[in-house]
Every structure is written in structure tokens, then in C-alpha cells.
Write an enzyme that holds these catalytic residues in place. Structure first.
Site, PDB file in Angstrom:
ATOM      1  N   SER A 143      37.363  30.928 -15.905  1.00 16.17           N
ATOM      2  CA  SER A 143      36.214  30.050 -16.144  1.00 16.17           C
ATOM      3  C   SER A 143      36.510  28.636 -15.664  1.00 16.17           C
ATOM      4  CB  SER A 143      35.934  29.927 -17.631  1.00 16.17           C
ATOM      5  OG  SER A 143      35.921  31.154 -18.250  1.00 16.17           O
ATOM      6  N   HIS A 179      33.385  34.837 -10.881  1.00 16.10           N
ATOM      7  CA  HIS A 179      33.141  34.362 -12.240  1.00 16.10           C
ATOM      8  C   HIS A 179      31.830  34.915 -12.785  1.00 16.10           C
ATOM      9  CE1 HIS A 179      32.412  30.779 -15.136  1.00 16.10           C
ATOM     10  NE2 HIS A 179      33.030  31.762 -15.750  1.00 16.10           N
ATOM     11  N   GLU A 202      29.499  33.554  -9.802  1.00 18.99           N
ATOM     12  CA  GLU A 202      30.001  32.512  -8.903  1.00 18.99           C
ATOM     13  C   GLU A 202      31.142  33.130  -8.083  1.00 18.99           C
ATOM     14  OE1 GLU A 202      29.331  28.296 -11.300  1.00 18.99           O
ATOM     15  OE2 GLU A 202      31.101  29.474 -11.803  1.00 18.99           O
ATOM     16  N   ASN A 218      30.332  25.676 -15.280  1.00 14.67           N
ATOM     17  CA  ASN A 218      31.137  25.115 -16.365  1.00 14.67           C
ATOM     18  C   ASN A 218      31.377  23.609 -16.216  1.00 14.67           C
ATOM     19  OD1 ASN A 218      31.203  27.302 -17.995  1.00 14.67           O
ATOM     20  ND2 ASN A 218      33.131  28.104 -17.207  1.00 14.67           N
TER      21      ASN A 218
HETATM   22  N1  3HC Z   1      27.681  35.644 -25.093  1.00 13.09           N
HETATM   23  C1  3HC Z   1      27.971  36.905 -25.529  1.00 13.09           C
HETATM   24  N2  3HC Z   1      27.038  37.777 -25.948  1.00 13.09           N
HETATM   25  C2  3HC Z   1      25.763  37.356 -25.941  1.00 13.09           C
HETATM   26  C3  3HC Z   1      25.396  36.062 -25.505  1.00 13.09           C
HETATM   27  C4  3HC Z   1      26.424  35.188 -25.070  1.00 13.09           C
HETATM   28  N3  3HC Z   1      26.169  33.951 -24.645  1.00 13.09           N
HETATM   29  N4  3HC Z   1      24.057  35.948 -25.608  1.00 13.09           N
HETATM   30  C5  3HC Z   1      23.609  37.134 -26.095  1.00 13.09           C
HETATM   31  N5  3HC Z   1      24.632  37.967 -26.287  1.00 13.09           N
HETATM   32  C6  3HC Z   1      24.588  39.342 -26.823  1.00 13.09           C
HETATM   33  C7  3HC Z   1      23.828  39.419 -28.147  1.00 13.09           C
HETATM   34  O1  3HC Z   1      24.642  39.061 -29.239  1.00 13.09           O
HETATM   35  C8  3HC Z   1      23.455  40.882 -28.215  1.00 13.09           C
HETATM   36  O2  3HC Z   1      24.557  41.680 -28.615  1.00 13.09           O
HETATM   37  P1  3HC Z   1      24.718  42.227 -30.136  1.00 13.09           P
HETATM   38  O3  3HC Z   1      23.557  43.119 -30.387  1.00 13.09           O
HETATM   39  O4  3HC Z   1      26.041  42.928 -30.130  1.00 13.09           O
HETATM   40  O5  3HC Z   1      24.683  41.040 -31.030  1.00 13.09           O
HETATM   41  C9  3HC Z   1      23.173  41.193 -26.732  1.00 13.09           C
HETATM   42  O6  3HC Z   1      23.827  40.171 -25.952  1.00 13.09           O
HETATM   43  C10 3HC Z   1      21.710  41.185 -26.408  1.00 13.09           C
HETATM   44  O7  3HC Z   1      21.213  39.923 -26.820  1.00 13.09           O
HETATM   45  P2  3HC Z   1      19.663  39.699 -27.192  1.00 13.09           P
HETATM   46  O8  3HC Z   1      19.348  40.464 -28.442  1.00 13.09           O
HETATM   47  O9  3HC Z   1      19.380  38.218 -27.169  1.00 13.09           O
HETATM   48  O10 3HC Z   1      18.956  40.479 -25.990  1.00 13.09           O
HETATM   49  P3  3HC Z   1      18.049  39.984 -24.810  1.00 13.09           P
HETATM   50  O11 3HC Z   1      18.033  41.112 -23.847  1.00 13.09           O
HETATM   51  O12 3HC Z   1      16.736  39.487 -25.320  1.00 13.09           O
HETATM   52  O13 3HC Z   1      18.780  38.723 -24.134  1.00 13.09           O
HETATM   53  C11 3HC Z   1      20.457  37.493 -23.010  1.00 13.09           C
HETATM   54  C12 3HC Z   1      20.065  38.815 -23.688  1.00 13.09           C
HETATM   55  C13 3HC Z   1      19.702  37.376 -21.668  1.00 13.09           C
HETATM   56  C14 3HC Z   1      21.958  37.593 -22.738  1.00 13.09           C
HETATM   57  C15 3HC Z   1      20.081  36.268 -23.905  1.00 13.09           C
HETATM   58  O14 3HC Z   1      20.562  36.477 -25.223  1.00 13.09           O
HETATM   59  C16 3HC Z   1      20.650  34.985 -23.365  1.00 13.09           C
HETATM   60  O15 3HC Z   1      20.170  34.435 -22.377  1.00 13.09           O
HETATM   61  N6  3HC Z   1      21.736  34.480 -23.982  1.00 13.09           N
HETATM   62  C17 3HC Z   1      22.456  33.270 -23.512  1.00 13.09           C
HETATM   63  C18 3HC Z   1      23.479  33.662 -22.508  1.00 13.09           C
HETATM   64  C19 3HC Z   1      24.213  32.490 -21.930  1.00 13.09           C
HETATM   65  O16 3HC Z   1      23.840  31.335 -22.000  1.00 13.09           O
HETATM   66  N7  3HC Z   1      25.341  32.808 -21.281  1.00 13.09           N
HETATM   67  C20 3HC Z   1      26.164  31.820 -20.626  1.00 13.09           C
HETATM   68  C21 3HC Z   1      27.444  31.732 -21.338  1.00 13.09           C
HETATM   69  S1  3HC Z   1      28.485  30.555 -20.545  1.00 13.09           S
HETATM   70  C22 3HC Z   1      29.590  31.503 -19.727  1.00 13.09           C
HETATM   71  O17 3HC Z   1      29.593  32.710 -19.792  1.00 13.09           O
HETATM   72  C23 3HC Z   1      30.599  30.778 -18.901  1.00 13.09           C
HETATM   73  C24 3HC Z   1      31.982  31.146 -19.364  1.00 13.09           C
HETATM   74  O18 3HC Z   1      32.886  30.790 -18.330  1.00 13.09           O
HETATM   75  C25 3HC Z   1      32.367  30.419 -20.618  1.00 13.09           C
END
Ligand code: 3HC
Length: 288
Positions: free
Chosen positions: A121, A142, A154, A193
Site C-alpha cells: 500500500s 495494488h 493501481e 493512498n
Molecule cells: N474494507 C473491507 N471490507 C469492506 C470494506 C472495506 N473498506 N467495505 C465494505 N466491506 C465489506 C463489508 O463489511 C461486507 O462484508 P461483511 O458482510 O463480511 O461485513 C462486504 O464488504 C459487502 O459490503 P456491503 O454490505 O457494503 O455491500 P455492497 O455491495 O453494498 O458494497 C462496497 C460493497 C462497494 C465494498 C462498499 O461497502 C464500499 O464502497 N465500501 C468502501 C470501500 C473502500 O473505500 N475501500 C477503499 C479502502 S482503502 C484501500 O484499500 C487502500 C489500502 O492500501 C489501505
């Protein structure tokens, strides 16, 4: 390039999701490797839960689930995972030394034509490439959390990554149904990030300064900026330890503006690492 076997090293938060995403889209064997049977069991259980949820939503059939699971091979032995693999995706803990040591081992086992990518990341790809004897066949790939759902990948070019390698990784990302973007100049934190960590850190400072409750800060950003989840909930999903590790790398590489908020450091010391430990900015034992 014909891909017959992919190895994903790490069955954690990212590793199991990447394994699932590969097995659902690229019809090849995928070896998911970790250091302990219970870590593999946990990763596999999470994959099964995710697939069951897709079944409930009628987005996958029971026969397809069977096929997806038959492509996944959970293994402890790194050699078994890596030998003959065409692509190795490193997805272990966000620690430069741990990643570099693993990449050196992988490089020794992998066939000469194999590509190795890191899902780091934060760490610069050219720096991790020093751990291999094949920097031209090494790149950043990524994924975003949760990797089985998030569209972006990425693809990061290290200073010695060949054009062929970039083309193949872009192709693999597309085969996985992802939208790849190419990061041409190797920088710590890449694109997302570099922006996200500043925002998450600022949200932590708002809590630290008592400006508003975590719930109201998250509500403000969800409704004011249309983020799918607020920054503090997102921190709890990413894990405070991982976010802190990323901040520290970015601070070292890009300067003091990435200095982590003291509250983040305190939470990590207390073991409040978000969803995975049940406590972060939110109490996940009671949160639905
Ligand atoms: N990280 C891990 N799991 C996530 C998550 C996240 N950010 N967001 C959602 N999930 C999980 C939920 O917990 C759920 O799992 P569970 O039933 O075991 O709890 C599953 O994904 C489905 O979530 P939803 O019920 O919200 O289902 P949807 O289909 O409506 O939406 C989604 C899924 C599109 C992933 C939406 O929740 C979303 O957009 N979440 C934000 C994701 C985000 O911002 N990700 C970026 C993270 S930053 C990153 O990864 C960079 C790294 O380098 C740190």
C-alpha cells in the site's frame, strides 16, 4: 502470456480477497499461501462466506461456487505455491522488511519467466525490486479493500520494470474485471493512498481535538462528500496498525505532512486495531 497458475502469498485481509477475485475470473489454479493452517482456514472461510453472500444475491450459482473453490489451493509450503506459477502476488503484512525477505525467497523459487508483483500500500516498488534478481519482471499491483469487489487496481512501474511486464499486469487486472490505472513514476503511496492517508489522518485529528464524535465525523463525510463509508469506519476496516504503517512510510518518504495522529499511535499500542480486534473508533462487537 498464458496464465495457468497464480500464487497469492498471504491469506489475510487482502490475500484472501485477491485469491477469490482471481478464482472467480481467471480460470486457472490459484495457490493461496500463508504460514499457519489456522490463517489459511480463516482466509478460506471468509472466501466461502463471501461466495455464499453472492449466492443469496443470485450473482453466482452453486455450480459456479464449486468451480471457484476447486481452483483454490490453500498451502503452507511456499515452494508448492510458487513453483511453476506464472504470476506471484505478494500480499503479506505491510512491513518493508517482511515483504523484502519474502520477495527474495519467492524470487529464488519462481521460474525465470514468472512475474512477481507486490500489493504493498505504500512502499516504493523500486525499493522492493532490490530484493529480486528480476527487477524488470517486478511491479506493483495494488488492490483495494475488499479486493473481490473494488474495481480499481493501481499498476506501479518501478524504475526497472519492463514495458512487457506492465502490459501483462494490466491485462491480468482486466481479466479480473478490474479497472487498472498505471502509476508511471514510482512514489511511496502511489495515487490513492497519498490522498487517502491525509484524509484519514485528519479525521483522527478531529477526534483527538474533540471537534465531533466519530459518528458525526463519518456522517459529515458520507453525506457531505458522498463517500460510501466515513473515514473513521474506513480506518477501522483497513486496521489502525496498517494505516499507521502506511503513514510512517509516507512520512519518511514524503515529509512531515504525513505524520500520524497521536490517537492512531495510542490505539495501536492498546491493540485497538479496528474491525479485526473488535475495537477501533467503533465497537465492532456491538456494531451491526
Ligand atoms: N474494507 C473491507 N471490507 C469492506 C470494506 C472495506 N473498506 N467495505 C465494505 N466491506 C465489506 C463489508 O463489511 C461486507 O462484508 P461483511 O458482510 O463480511 O461485513 C462486504 O464488504 C459487502 O459490503 P456491503 O454490505 O457494503 O455491500 P455492497 O455491495 O453494498 O458494497 C462496497 C460493497 C462497494 C465494498 C462498499 O461497502 C464500499 O464502497 N465500501 C468502501 C470501500 C473502500 O473505500 N475501500 C477503499 C479502502 S482503502 C484501500 O484499500 C487502500 C489500502 O492500501 C489501505
Amino acid at each position: 502470456m498464458i496464465i495457468r497458475k497464480i500464487a497469492v502469498i498471504g491469506a489475510g485481509l487482502m490475500g484472501h480477497g485477491i485469491t477469490q477475485a482471481v478464482a472467480q475470473t481467471i480460470k486457472c489454479d490459484v495457490y493461496m499461501c500463508d504460514v499457519a493452517p489456522e490463517l489459511l482456514d480463516k482466509g478460506l472461510k471468509q472466501i466461502k462466506n463471501n461466495l455464499d453472500r453472492l449466492l443469496e444475491k443470485k450473482e453466482i450459482s452453486p455450480a459456479e461456487i464449486k468451480q471457484v473453490l476447486s481452483r483454490i489451493h490453500p498451502v503452507i509450503d511456499l515452494r508448492e505455491a510458487v513453483v511453476d506459477a506464472d504470476l506471484i502476488i505478494e500480499a503479506v503484512t505491510e512491513n518493508k522488511e517482511v515483504k523484502a525477505a519474502l520477495i527474495t525467497k519467492v524470487d529464488k523459487i519462481a521460474k525465470p519467466t514468472a512475474l512477481i508483483v507486490s500489493n504493498t500500500s505504500s512502499v516504493r516498488i523500486s525499493e522492493l525490486a532490490l530484493a529480486t534478481r528480476r527487477p524488470e519482471r517486478f511491479a506493483g499491483m495494488h488492490f483495494f479493500n475488499p479486493p473481490q469487489s473494488m474495481k480499481l487496481v493501481e499498476v506501479i512501474r518501478g524504475s526497472k520494470t519492463s514495458e512487457d511486464t506492465i502490459d501483462i499486469i494490466v491485462e491480468v487486472a482486466k481479466m479480473m474485471g478490474k479497472e487498472p490505472i498505471i502509476v508511471n513514476k514510482d512514489t511511496a503511496g502511489f495515487i490513492v493512498n497519498r490522498i487517502l492517508i491525509l484524509a484519514l489522518n485528519e479525521a483522527a485529528f478531529l477526534v483527538e481535538e474533540g471537534i465531533a464524535s466519530p459518528e458525526d465525523i463519518d456522517k459529515a463525510i458520507k453525506l457531505g462528500l458522498n463517500w460510501p463509508m466515513g473515514p473513521l469506519a474506513l480506518l477501522d476496516y483497513i486496521g489502525e496498525d496498517t494505516a499507521l504503517a502506511i503513514s510512517e512510510v509516507l512520512k519518511q518518504e514524503l515529509g512531515a505532512k504525513y505524520s500520524p495522529s497521536p490517537i492512531l499511535e495510542k490505539m495501536v499500542k492498546k491493540g485497538h486495531l479496528g474491525r479485526k480486534t473488535g475495537k477501533g473508533f467503533y465497537d465492532w462487537k456491538t456494531k451491526p
